[in-house]
Motif scaffolding. Structure first.
Motif, mmCIF file in Angstrom:
data_model
loop_
_atom_site.group_PDB
_atom_site.id
_atom_site.type_symbol
_atom_site.label_atom_id
_atom_site.label_comp_id
_atom_site.label_asym_id
_atom_site.label_seq_id
_atom_site.Cartn_x
_atom_site.Cartn_y
_atom_site.Cartn_z
ATOM 1 N N TRP A 1 0.228 -39.073 -77.370
ATOM 2 C CA TRP A 1 1.352 -40.001 -77.186
ATOM 3 C C TRP A 1 1.872 -39.914 -75.758
ATOM 4 O O TRP A 1 2.134 -40.937 -75.126
ATOM 5 N N LEU A 2 1.993 -38.699 -75.238
ATOM 6 C CA LEU A 2 2.458 -38.521 -73.855
ATOM 7 C C LEU A 2 1.515 -39.182 -72.856
ATOM 8 O O LEU A 2 1.960 -39.757 -71.857
ATOM 9 N N ALA A 3 0.217 -39.110 -73.105
ATOM 10 C CA ALA A 3 -0.758 -39.715 -72.193
ATOM 11 C C ALA A 3 -0.560 -41.223 -72.100
ATOM 12 O O ALA A 3 -0.758 -41.816 -71.037
ATOM 13 N N ALA B 1 7.261 -33.559 -70.450
ATOM 14 C CA ALA B 1 5.834 -33.530 -70.792
ATOM 15 C C ALA B 1 5.394 -32.126 -71.188
ATOM 16 O O ALA B 1 4.659 -31.944 -72.166
ATOM 17 N N ALA B 2 5.860 -31.116 -70.451
ATOM 18 C CA ALA B 2 5.470 -29.731 -70.753
ATOM 19 C C ALA B 2 6.026 -29.291 -72.101
ATOM 20 O O ALA B 2 5.325 -28.676 -72.909
ATOM 21 N N SER B 3 7.277 -29.610 -72.352
ATOM 22 C CA SER B 3 7.917 -29.200 -73.595
ATOM 23 C C SER B 3 7.346 -29.945 -74.799
ATOM 24 O O SER B 3 6.931 -29.348 -75.785
ATOM 25 N N GLY C 1 3.616 -29.376 -76.016
ATOM 26 C CA GLY C 1 3.342 -28.162 -76.766
ATOM 27 C C GLY C 1 3.374 -28.360 -78.270
ATOM 28 O O GLY C 1 3.096 -27.425 -79.027
ATOM 29 N N GLN C 2 3.694 -29.565 -78.731
ATOM 30 C CA GLN C 2 3.790 -29.824 -80.169
ATOM 31 C C GLN C 2 2.463 -30.222 -80.804
ATOM 32 O O GLN C 2 2.419 -30.549 -81.986
ATOM 33 N N GLY C 3 1.391 -30.238 -80.017
ATOM 34 C CA GLY C 3 0.079 -30.497 -80.609
ATOM 35 C C GLY C 3 -0.643 -31.670 -79.985
ATOM 36 O O GLY C 3 -0.156 -32.346 -79.072
ATOM 37 N N ALA C 4 -1.832 -31.920 -80.518
ATOM 38 C CA ALA C 4 -2.722 -32.950 -79.976
ATOM 39 C C ALA C 4 -2.124 -34.350 -80.087
ATOM 40 O O ALA C 4 -2.263 -35.156 -79.169
ATOM 41 N N ASP C 5 -1.467 -34.663 -81.203
ATOM 42 C CA ASP C 5 -0.865 -35.990 -81.360
ATOM 43 C C ASP C 5 0.221 -36.214 -80.316
ATOM 44 O O ASP C 5 0.332 -37.299 -79.754
#
Length: 115
Positions: free
Chosen positions: A27-29, A14-16, A19-23
């Motif tokens: 998606w992680l959420a 999740a941390a890594s 860091g790739q942005g809002a999208d």
């Protein structure tokens, strides 16, 4: 009524990936619920800790008959959501893209490692 299933997303992934942005964060959420929905849909249960790479999460999951398998979850790329140039079917704008997931089957799941 069934209790909704969800999966645990490793903090390192999740941390890594977040860091790739809002999208990526959006998606992680939704990933815990998406994973749970797919487990239920395909009658799978997680067996062991999730593995991950840079862009996907992999859950070891035996199938209902005991066959070893793995459920791989990856955010769909924008380029993969467009219809192929040779496709004769128009894209339906109201349709949600299918989640990127696959279920591997075989005698031994592929090796995964945390980065």
């Amino acid at each position: 009524m069934r209790t909704p299933t969800s999966i645990d997303v490793p903090e390192a992934f999740a941390a890594s990936y977040g860091g790739q942005g809002a999208d990526a964060r959006a998606w992680l959420a939704g990933l815990p619920r998406l994973g749970g929905d797919l487990l239920e849909r395909w009658d799978l249960r997680p067996e062991g800790p999730a593995g991950h790479g840079v862009a996907s999460l992999v859950l070891p999951v035996p199938r209902a008959d005991g066959t070893p398998a793995a459920l791989k979850l990856q955010q769909p790329a924008a380029s993969s959501q467009q219809p192929a140039a040779s496709s004769q079917q128009p894209a339906a704008s109201s349709q949600q893209p299918a989640p990127a997931a696959s279920c591997w089957k075989g005698s031994k799941p592929p090796a995964t490692r945390a980065l």
